[in-house]
Motif scaffolding. Sequence first.
Motif, short mmCIF file in Angstrom:
data_model
loop_
_atom_site.label_atom_id
_atom_site.label_comp_id
_atom_site.label_asym_id
_atom_site.label_seq_id
_atom_site.Cartn_x
_atom_site.Cartn_y
_atom_site.Cartn_z
N THR A 1 -14.11 50.41 71.47
CA THR A 1 -14.48 49.18 70.78
C THR A 1 -14.72 49.48 69.31
O THR A 1 -14.69 50.63 68.89
CB THR A 1 -15.74 48.55 71.41
OG1 THR A 1 -16.81 49.49 71.33
CG2 THR A 1 -15.50 48.17 72.87
N PRO B 1 -5.26 52.66 68.33
CA PRO B 1 -5.74 51.31 68.07
C PRO B 1 -4.57 50.34 67.99
O PRO B 1 -3.42 50.77 67.94
CB PRO B 1 -6.46 51.43 66.73
CG PRO B 1 -6.01 52.70 66.13
CD PRO B 1 -5.49 53.56 67.23
N PRO B 2 -4.83 49.06 67.97
CA PRO B 2 -3.76 48.08 67.93
C PRO B 2 -2.80 48.37 66.79
O PRO B 2 -3.20 48.70 65.68
CB PRO B 2 -4.49 46.75 67.69
CG PRO B 2 -5.88 47.00 68.16
CD PRO B 2 -6.15 48.47 67.95
N ARG C 1 -14.43 52.99 64.81
CA ARG C 1 -14.04 52.93 66.21
C ARG C 1 -15.04 53.74 67.02
O ARG C 1 -15.34 54.88 66.70
CB ARG C 1 -12.65 53.52 66.38
CG ARG C 1 -12.13 53.34 67.78
CD ARG C 1 -10.62 53.26 67.76
NE ARG C 1 -10.15 52.83 69.04
CZ ARG C 1 -9.51 53.62 69.88
NH1 ARG C 1 -9.26 54.86 69.55
NH2 ARG C 1 -9.11 53.16 71.03
N THR D 1 -11.54 44.15 69.28
CA THR D 1 -10.47 44.34 68.30
C THR D 1 -11.03 44.32 66.88
O THR D 1 -12.10 43.76 66.64
CB THR D 1 -9.41 43.22 68.42
OG1 THR D 1 -10.00 41.98 68.04
CG2 THR D 1 -8.84 43.14 69.83
#
Length: 143
Positions: A103, A48-49, A98, A116
């Motif tokens: 997504t 993930p970010p 998640r 996000t």
Amino acid sequence: MNTITRRDVVRAAMTTAVVLGTGAAVAPIVLADPAPASGSRADADPVPPTGTFDEVYRGRRIQGGPTPVRFASSRRGAPTGGPGIEVSIDGRSLHVMRRADGTYLSLVNHYQSFATPLEVARAAVDEIGTAQLSTARLHQHTA
């Protein structure tokens, strides 16, 4: 007298069809090569970010970022299972999950997916308006 009835023939044909159908369905799974054992589960999942965020959106403070996740099967002292995401609105935790497609969704708006975690938090603020998130934890997994 041992005579074969139509019922016996149909029963044998159905049994054969079920066995062959099950074998055909399971064969690709059984005969497939196992995934390479090198690396951890965290290496297999997209990350993930990596950045954290801290902003005020519509008068609500949204904070979030990556956090280590321990799989339920992990034992005490075992390495963590990989990166997760933690989001809070005004200091209260927003449960974010998640999805398999990469997504995110939250309990506030679980019928929509967002690209996000920040988008999830903003959508949750839009949905809850001036209400506050609950301070109760859904469940806590302790090691």
